[in-house]
Write a protein that holds these residues in place. Structure first.
Motif, PDB file in Angstrom:
ATOM      1  N   SER A 323       0.825  -1.207   0.000  1.00  0.00           N
ATOM      2  CA  SER A 323       0.000   0.000   0.000  1.00  0.00           C
ATOM      3  C   SER A 323       0.858   1.257   0.000  1.00  0.00           C
ATOM      4  N   SER A 327       0.997   4.129  -2.825  1.00  0.00           N
ATOM      5  CA  SER A 327       0.729   5.538  -2.566  1.00  0.00           C
ATOM      6  C   SER A 327       1.832   6.420  -3.133  1.00  0.00           C
ATOM      7  N   LEU A 417      -5.820   2.051  -0.892  1.00  0.00           N
ATOM      8  CA  LEU A 417      -4.786   2.629  -0.033  1.00  0.00           C
ATOM      9  C   LEU A 417      -5.106   2.405   1.434  1.00  0.00           C
TER      10      LEU A 417
ATOM     11  N   THR B  53      -6.848   9.608  -5.346  1.00  0.00           N
ATOM     12  CA  THR B  53      -5.466   9.233  -5.632  1.00  0.00           C
ATOM     13  C   THR B  53      -5.355   8.423  -6.917  1.00  0.00           C
ATOM     14  N   ARG B  82      -0.147  10.266  -9.478  1.00  0.00           N
ATOM     15  CA  ARG B  82      -0.117  10.193  -8.015  1.00  0.00           C
ATOM     16  C   ARG B  82       1.304  10.373  -7.502  1.00  0.00           C
ATOM     17  N   TYR B  88       1.244  11.492   0.484  1.00  0.00           N
ATOM     18  CA  TYR B  88       0.169  10.803   1.189  1.00  0.00           C
ATOM     19  C   TYR B  88       0.673  10.355   2.546  1.00  0.00           C
TER      20      TYR B  88
END
Lengths: 421, 228
Positions: A323, A327, A417, B53, B82, B88
């Motif tokens: 994950s 991201s 995510l 995202t 992204r 993030y």
């Protein structure tokens, strides 16, 4: 580039597991290749026990039996052939060379082979290999003997030692039924190891074999007669031998010669082509080869499973990692690549380590294996088959990374995510 | 430059047609705006973040971020977008365990070299600068195991801020921190993002943090979808 670096870091981050995994691959590769070497070595050694000989000639009977007692020193001949027949066949135009073999006696379980100098001159094995002497030279007199290397290493016999041969066959180290006590044979030559049954032989002149049987022609000894052993070699009359090895002048002549021998009018004879008889014999032993192959393959499958299991079991704890990487903009394809590359890397390292292990093991163990088991192992040249196996292992490595990778792919699609704890 | 930084139009997401999980008619975030989105669990928060995202694509509607329409982009393009535009921060477990703290911070730059909007400093210099501001300099070359949760979140903030991406998304990054730490974390994060005019979307269920932000929106008010 970043991806490769990540793979390396990830592998070294899980040092213990990846090391164990690589080790297990290395061990299975080494074991598999080792078994494969032994398998091919055993077969090669077996098939090359005798080479360049075109025909083995003996009394009519089973062809396997003839091969066994002439070449492998196993079993016994039912009947002999006349020396005059040998002389006649050996003198034929199409015969390039011949070696007479006369069997029947033994020395502490090792077979005594009555023959001539032709054995040392003409016998070939493993292609073009010839008999060499470790020490001494061939027999020149009636009561001289050349011993195979096994007698030198195991019985510690040496040049100048005197030995008494036994009548008939005896057990190794066992009681002998009847020793030829009258005359001792003096060791004059020791053959270099050949990794063939030759190593287990005791070689004397045909005349020597006749001489120790003086007075035994009727089967038991006549004690009253005094036998004179000190007659010159040329004066001893040879009556019979057990079999003979022949090389024809050409391949084409071999078949004609074989026909001539099979149709020989003087006595019932038979000519056997060694290559055919050898493969017939190997066919009988093929289950050994097949079981070795099976063991090797199972070992390998277990090793490959190890990789899949270790990658798969780390999958859950790596869900978070995936994950995070997602991201940061790493695509799903690259995540699959990461997994596959990691397993491939482990397999490649395992294969290299395994080959290294095998090569060094062979380097140290091959001489011992050759001496004890008569299996001739070459340590340098991997066979073509082995390359295919290695390619197969690498392919299996990719597959074993692909299964967890595909699982990771679906996990990642499902997780998005969000990180599952 | 009157375009909003982010705009959602008639956004729909559903697995089954008759029961949309997320439905937003109209929603915008201005350039460099710091927005607090109140989203308790079950309000469609995860779905919205996955859409913003580019991890998921909407069933219908339009997502514009930083003058890019995300919806027609291929998956690879969305991944690339992204990586280049978004920093993030997760609720927890932000760090890759087999990398050092510095390697973790620099990772986005290595994956997407285009992410860098920093003109003056080298990447390592700006990483050091950020680490200094967030008080984690002494951990830079250590593994992540020994860090407390607060320290881990600060490393995560460093990683989100490195290269100064135009959009920073935080998914409850302070929920595992105590109040003092949470406020301090927010102060640093917001002041750093302000320097490079980054737009910040901060999702949390904790309304007490809302006063740090320019505007507060409740997800349950803008989401007309039926959340199971």
């Amino acid at each position: 580039m970043t991806l490769l670096k990540l793979s390396f870091k990830s592998l070294s981050g899980r040092k213990v597991v990846s090391t164990l995994c690589i080790l297990s691959i290395a061990l299975s590769v080494a074991l598999f290749l080792g078994i494969e070497r032994i398998r091919t070595g055993a077969k090669e050694g077996f098939m090359n026990t005798i080479s360049q000989t075109d025909l083995i000639v003996g009394a009519k009977g089973g062809s396997l039996q003839l091969l066994l007692y002439t070449v492998f020193q196993l079993g016994q001949a039912i009947s002999n052939i006349r020396y005059s027949s040998y002389k006649e066949i050996a003198g034929m135009d199409s015969v390039e060379w011949s070696i007479p073999i006369s069997l029947g006696d033994s020395y502490r379980g090792f077979r005594v082979v009555g023959t001539t100098d032709d054995l040392f001159k003409n016998y070939r094995f493993r292609g073009d290999q010839q008999i060499h002497f470790l020490k001494g030279e061939t027999f020149k007199n009636v009561f001289e003997v050349v011993i195979g290397s096994d007698l030198f290493y195991k019985l510690k016999l040496n040049i100048g030692d005197e030995i008494f041969l036994s009548h008939g066959l005896s057990e190794e180290g066992g009681e002998t039924i009847a020793e030829h006590k009258e005359r001792a044979f003096k060791v004059v030559g020791i053959m270099a190891p050949t990794q063939t049954p030759l190593d287990r032989g005791v070689y004397i002149a045909l005349q020597g074999l006749e001489a120790i049987h003086f007075g035994l022609e009727t089967g038991s000894k006549n004690k009253a007669t005094k036998i004179n052993y000190d007659i010159p070699m040329q004066k001893i009359k040879i009556t019979q031998i057990t079999s003979m090895l022949i090389k024809a002048k050409s391949r084409f002549m071999t078949l004609r010669l074989q026909r001539q021998i099979n149709d020989y009018l003087g006595e019932p004879l038979m000519g056997v082509i060694p290559g055919l008889a050898l493969s017939e014999l190997w066919q009988i032993l093929s289950y050994v080869e097949e079981s070795l192959l099976l063991i090797g393959a199972s070992v390998l499958v277990v090793g490959i499973f190890g990789i899949t299991i270790s990658l798969y079991s780390s999958l859950n704890e790596r869900r978070r990692e995936i994950s995070i990487l997602r991201s940061l903009g790493i695509s799903l394809g690259k995540i699959i690549f990461l997994f596959v590359f990691e397993s491939l890397l482990m397999v490649v390292l395992g294969v290299i380590l395994g080959m290294g292990l095998l090569t060094s093991a062979l380097h140290f163990l091959a001489p011992m294996i050759q001496r004890h088991f008569s299996i001739y192992l070459e340590s340098n040249t991997p066979t073509e088959m082995e390359y295919y196996y290695l390619i197969g292992v690498l392919g299996a490595g990719v597959l074993s990374g692909l299964i967890p990778a595909i699982r990771a792919y679906f996990n990642s699609l499902q997780d998005g995510l969000a990180i599952k704890n | 430059m009157n375009h909003p930084f982010l705009s959602l139009e008639d956004l729909n997401f559903s697995y089954q047609k008759e029961r949309p999980l997320l439905h937003i008619n109209q929603f915008q975030i201005e350039q460099a705006e710091r927005l607090f989105l109140h989203g308790p669990s079950g309000s469609g928060k995860s779905t919205l973040l996955a859409l913003l995202t580019g991890i998921q694509v909407p069933s219908s509607g339009k997502i514009m971020i930083n003058n890019t329409d995300l919806t027609p982009l291929s998956q690879t393009k969305r991944d690339q977008f992204r990586g280049e535009n978004i920093g993030y921060i997760f609720q927890s477990f932000n760090l890759i365990p087999y990398l050092t703290v510095l390697e973790n911070i620099l990772l986005p730059m290595q994956i997407n070299p285009k992410r860098n909007r920093e003109k003056n400093n080298s990447i390592t210099e700006s990483a050091n600068e950020l680490a200094h501001k967030l008080g984690i300099t002494r951990y830079l070359n250590t593994t992540t195991h020994n860090l407390s949760i607060g320290e881990q979140q600060r490393v995560a903030a460093c990683r989100a801020l490195i290269g100064h991406p135009p959009f920073i998304i935080c998914d409850e990054p302070t929920s595992s921190l105590d109040v003092d730490n949470a406020h301090q974390f927010l102060d640093t994060l917001l002041s750093e993002s302000k320097k490079y005019l980054s737009t910040v979307l901060f999702v949390s269920h904790d309304n007490r943090l809302a006063h740090h932000f320019d505007r507060k929106v409740s997800l349950s008010e803008i989401n007309k979808g039926k959340v199971p």
